[in-house]
Write a protein that holds these residues in place. Structure first.
Motif, PDB file in Angstrom:
ATOM      1  N   PRO A 248       0.724  -1.270  -0.116  1.00 55.57           N
ATOM      2  CA  PRO A 248      -0.065   0.032  -0.050  1.00 55.57           C
ATOM      3  C   PRO A 248       0.797   1.399  -0.183  1.00 55.57           C
ATOM      4  O   PRO A 248       0.312   2.189  -0.479  1.00 55.57           O
ATOM      5  N   ALA A 249       2.207   1.125   0.639  1.00 53.22           N
ATOM      6  CA  ALA A 249       2.920   2.556   0.652  1.00 53.22           C
ATOM      7  C   ALA A 249       3.441   2.841  -0.780  1.00 53.22           C
ATOM      8  O   ALA A 249       3.825   3.861  -0.979  1.00 53.22           O
ATOM      9  N   ASP A 250       3.249   1.874  -1.631  1.00 52.77           N
ATOM     10  CA  ASP A 250       3.788   2.250  -3.004  1.00 52.77           C
ATOM     11  C   ASP A 250       2.718   2.836  -3.813  1.00 52.77           C
ATOM     12  O   ASP A 250       3.152   3.449  -5.108  1.00 52.77           O
ATOM     13  N   PHE A 251       1.529   2.916  -3.218  1.00 55.20           N
ATOM     14  CA  PHE A 251       0.464   3.722  -4.084  1.00 55.20           C
ATOM     15  C   PHE A 251       0.486   5.244  -3.691  1.00 55.20           C
ATOM     16  O   PHE A 251       0.220   5.665  -2.543  1.00 55.20           O
ATOM     17  N   ALA A 252       0.757   5.852  -4.606  1.00 55.17           N
ATOM     18  CA  ALA A 252       0.879   7.583  -4.323  1.00 55.17           C
ATOM     19  C   ALA A 252      -0.407   8.367  -4.088  1.00 55.17           C
ATOM     20  O   ALA A 252      -0.530   9.089  -3.516  1.00 55.17           O
ATOM     21  N   GLY A 253      -1.580   7.856  -4.377  1.00 58.26           N
ATOM     22  CA  GLY A 253      -2.974   8.479  -4.393  1.00 58.26           C
ATOM     23  C   GLY A 253      -4.048   7.430  -4.597  1.00 58.26           C
ATOM     24  O   GLY A 253      -3.871   6.133  -4.697  1.00 58.26           O
ATOM     25  N   PRO A 254      -5.059   7.782  -4.597  1.00 57.27           N
ATOM     26  CA  PRO A 254      -6.259   6.977  -4.752  1.00 57.27           C
ATOM     27  C   PRO A 254      -6.481   6.286  -6.073  1.00 57.27           C
ATOM     28  O   PRO A 254      -7.548   5.499  -6.343  1.00 57.27           O
ATOM     29  N   GLU A 255      -5.654   6.819  -7.053  1.00 50.40           N
ATOM     30  CA  GLU A 255      -6.042   6.388  -8.640  1.00 50.40           C
ATOM     31  C   GLU A 255      -4.501   6.000  -9.349  1.00 50.40           C
ATOM     32  O   GLU A 255      -3.618   7.002  -9.091  1.00 50.40           O
ATOM     33  N   VAL A 256      -4.529   5.023  -9.952  1.00 48.61           N
ATOM     34  CA  VAL A 256      -3.374   4.669 -10.845  1.00 48.61           C
ATOM     35  C   VAL A 256      -3.959   4.993 -12.340  1.00 48.61           C
ATOM     36  O   VAL A 256      -4.470   4.203 -12.766  1.00 48.61           O
ATOM     37  N   PRO A 257      -3.178   6.144 -12.886  1.00 48.88           N
ATOM     38  CA  PRO A 257      -3.718   6.341 -14.192  1.00 48.88           C
ATOM     39  C   PRO A 257      -3.391   5.363 -15.266  1.00 48.88           C
ATOM     40  O   PRO A 257      -2.547   4.515 -14.883  1.00 48.88           O
ATOM     41  N   HIS A 258      -4.057   5.396 -16.316  1.00 49.29           N
ATOM     42  CA  HIS A 258      -3.949   4.461 -17.456  1.00 49.29           C
ATOM     43  C   HIS A 258      -2.524   4.522 -17.888  1.00 49.29           C
ATOM     44  O   HIS A 258      -1.818   5.673 -17.755  1.00 49.29           O
ATOM     45  N   GLY A 259      -1.879   3.174 -18.003  1.00 44.85           N
ATOM     46  CA  GLY A 259      -0.297   3.400 -18.524  1.00 44.85           C
ATOM     47  C   GLY A 259       0.668   3.636 -17.303  1.00 44.85           C
ATOM     48  O   GLY A 259       1.715   3.465 -17.439  1.00 44.85           O
ATOM     49  N   GLY A 260       0.240   3.444 -15.896  1.00 51.06           N
ATOM     50  CA  GLY A 260       0.971   3.896 -14.945  1.00 51.06           C
ATOM     51  C   GLY A 260       1.578   2.728 -14.395  1.00 51.06           C
ATOM     52  O   GLY A 260       1.512   1.772 -14.951  1.00 51.06           O
ATOM     53  N   VAL A 261       2.686   2.849 -13.472  1.00 52.34           N
ATOM     54  CA  VAL A 261       3.674   1.836 -13.020  1.00 52.34           C
ATOM     55  C   VAL A 261       3.482   1.913 -11.371  1.00 52.34           C
ATOM     56  O   VAL A 261       3.841   3.128 -10.938  1.00 52.34           O
ATOM     57  N   VAL A 262       3.554   0.854 -10.738  1.00 45.99           N
ATOM     58  CA  VAL A 262       3.496   0.799  -9.530  1.00 45.99           C
ATOM     59  C   VAL A 262       4.405   0.053  -8.959  1.00 45.99           C
ATOM     60  O   VAL A 262       4.605  -1.224  -9.255  1.00 45.99           O
ATOM     61  N   GLY A 263       5.280   0.489  -7.837  1.00 46.88           N
ATOM     62  CA  GLY A 263       6.371  -0.320  -7.408  1.00 46.88           C
ATOM     63  C   GLY A 263       7.719  -0.436  -8.048  1.00 46.88           C
ATOM     64  O   GLY A 263       7.889   0.590  -9.172  1.00 46.88           O
ATOM     65  N   ALA A 264       8.682  -1.026  -7.680  1.00 43.23           N
ATOM     66  CA  ALA A 264       9.899  -1.239  -8.165  1.00 43.23           C
ATOM     67  C   ALA A 264      10.223  -2.347  -9.141  1.00 43.23           C
ATOM     68  O   ALA A 264       9.698  -3.651  -8.678  1.00 43.23           O
ATOM     69  N   ASN A 265      10.666  -2.252 -10.327  1.00 42.77           N
ATOM     70  CA  ASN A 265      11.174  -3.401 -11.026  1.00 42.77           C
ATOM     71  C   ASN A 265      12.431  -3.901 -10.699  1.00 42.77           C
ATOM     72  O   ASN A 265      13.635  -3.372 -10.839  1.00 42.77           O
ATOM     73  N   PRO A 266      12.518  -5.298 -10.286  1.00 44.18           N
ATOM     74  CA  PRO A 266      13.544  -5.707  -9.580  1.00 44.18           C
ATOM     75  C   PRO A 266      14.614  -6.311 -10.636  1.00 44.18           C
ATOM     76  O   PRO A 266      15.918  -5.955 -10.383  1.00 44.18           O
ATOM     77  N   ARG A 267      14.298  -6.100 -11.998  1.00 41.41           N
ATOM     78  CA  ARG A 267      15.184  -6.385 -12.944  1.00 41.41           C
ATOM     79  C   ARG A 267      16.029  -4.939 -13.235  1.00 41.41           C
ATOM     80  O   ARG A 267      17.022  -5.063 -14.021  1.00 41.41           O
ATOM     81  N   GLN A 268      15.630  -3.779 -12.723  1.00 40.85           N
ATOM     82  CA  GLN A 268      16.376  -2.718 -12.840  1.00 40.85           C
ATOM     83  C   GLN A 268      17.026  -2.036 -11.369  1.00 40.85           C
ATOM     84  O   GLN A 268      17.493  -1.008 -11.492  1.00 40.85           O
ATOM     85  N   VAL A 269      16.760  -2.790 -10.356  1.00 40.52           N
ATOM     86  CA  VAL A 269      17.318  -2.508  -9.241  1.00 40.52           C
ATOM     87  C   VAL A 269      18.778  -2.791  -9.119  1.00 40.52           C
ATOM     88  O   VAL A 269      19.264  -3.928  -9.416  1.00 40.52           O
TER      89      VAL A 269
END
Length: 421
Positions: free
Chosen positions: A400-421
């Motif tokens: 839940p802490a990764d969600f910046a607000g009450p809505e994730v817009p179309h095409g959005g991204v939530v969380g970290a991509n482990p392949r890029q960490v």
């Protein structure tokens, strides 16, 4: 079939599957509710009476190893032959990690030699099909070719995904091009090869720069005038190397006359099954046109969807056009449309996933997530009241802490991509 050694290439991970393969190899991905992708290759082999099998792994192999175990579901827990998990390694004459499909086999030439096999059948571990390999093997033996490559017809607009072949009237390979941008050809390689064992050994040993079968080995053999035959397969076959293709292959199973017949008792697809209670349908549930696995509890509305074992859809929740993997919990008042949700995720109360139309592609995977499909990785918790648009990617273990607000817009991204960490 005693002189045939089968090798299943199961070490890869496609970025185009996004969050679904962040913590597992492609071959370990859940499909059709109760199966894994590798179940199809393994079942095809045992149904074809081929029992000497090696599985080549590399990327995130743990869940795949746990699933296969000693091979008991496929009758491969044998004193002689059976299944061997060939783990990746570094060092020795080959240096670092595997550089491609042929390089993966090269690093296991010592294993191949110990089997005293006459022929080596090479398969991908992430394709969906029901194929008897014996007709292809018999053709290979009758023609005496160095290698026989399985092919099938595809639409020309899909040519960029495959190796495209030109053959003569005797099915001899004349030309081959790996994943061209455009092609007038319609005959594609299935990534299934039967090699004479001595030819495979010689080419991989003498040519260390040939790292991929489609890109390197087959064109090289053509240039050396090696005898290459093709075997055209007429049945259903799907390479689910993209999230869209994976979702479409699942959805196709729900049609009244699916091209993939999982009910065929003469060609059973086996898997490692977990003991689960029967499916429970609640008094207020509405269920139609689905694949529902054991252990599911449905109290809400589910239509045109695939549910893996242990999924719970609460009263007042609605799931449509979606693939829900193992042990996912969908809370009361939540609506889910056109999503793929990975294992052990929790969708809390009154979440809306997939609202309205959208042509906004995903920020990270614009070429893959652009038709309205949303991906949710494993062990995600989506907090109550959140609205998630279309073409969204939510990475594994997002909280839940990764969600910046009450809505994730179309095409959005939530969380970290482990392949890029």
């Amino acid at each position: 079939m005693d002189k045939v050694l089968a090798l299943i290439l199961a070490g890869g991970s496609s970025d185009k599957l996004g969050a679904l393969t962040e913590y597992r190899a492609d071959a370990g991905l859940h499909f059709a509710g109760k199966f894994r992708l590798i179940d199809f290759s393994l079942s095809n082999l045992t149904n074809s009476q081929i029992y000497n099998i090696g599985v080549l792994t590399q990327y995130m192999p743990r869940s795949l190893n746990d699933h296969i175990g000693v091979g008991k579901p496929w009758d491969l827990d044998r004193a002689n032959s059976g299944i061997r998990l060939l783990q990746p390694y570094t060092g020795g004459p080959y240096g670092g990690w595997q550089k491609g499909s042929a390089d993966a086999v090269r690093r296991n030439l010592d294993f191949i030699r110990r089997q005293s096999a006459r022929d080596v059948l090479i398969l991908a571990g992430d394709h969906i099909y029901l194929m008897d390999y014996r007709p292809m093997l018999r053709q290979h033996w009758a023609r005496g070719s160095s290698v026989t490559m399985a092919t099938r017809s595809v639409s020309s607009y899909e040519a960029f995904r495959y190796g495209m072949a030109v053959v003569d009237e005797d099915q001899r390979l004349l030309a081959f091009e790996e994943k061209p941008r455009r092609s007038p050809r319609s005959l594609a390689s299935m990534g299934i090869y039967v090699f004479k064992a001595d030819v495979l050994d010689r080419i991989l040993e003498e040519r260390p720069g040939l790292n991929d079968f489609g890109r390197d080995v087959i064109p090289y053999m053509l240039s050396q005038n090696e005898e290459i035959q093709t075997h055209q397969y007429p049945g259903y076959w799907a390479d689910v190397g993209t999230a869209q293709a994976f979702w479409e292959a699942n959805m196709a199973l729900i049609t009244e006359e699916s091209a993939l017949n999982l009910q065929n008792r003469q060609w059973v697809v086996r898997t490692r099954s977990q003991e689960r209670a029967p499916v429970k349908i609640g008094a207020q549930a509405e269920v139609s046109h689905n694949l529902v696995s054991n252990g599911c509890v449905i109290e809400g509305s589910v239509s045109h969807s695939v549910l893996s074992p242990g999924v719970h859809v609460a009263v007042g929740a609605t799931v449509t056009n979606s693939v829900i993997m193992r042990n996912v919990s969908v809370a009361q008042g939540t609506t889910i449309d056109q999503c793929v949700i990975d294992v052990h995720s929790v969708i809390e109360e009154n979440v809306c996933m997939g609202f309205g139309p959208s042509n906004v592609p995903n920020q990270e995977l614009p070429e893959v997530l652009n038709t309205g499909l949303t991906l949710v990785g494993r062990n995600v918790t989506i907090p109550a009241q959140v609205k998630v648009g279309r073409n969204v990617q939510i990475h594994a273990y997002a909280s839940p802490a990764d969600f910046a607000g009450p809505e994730v817009p179309h095409g959005g991204v939530v969380g970290a991509n482990p392949r890029q960490v």
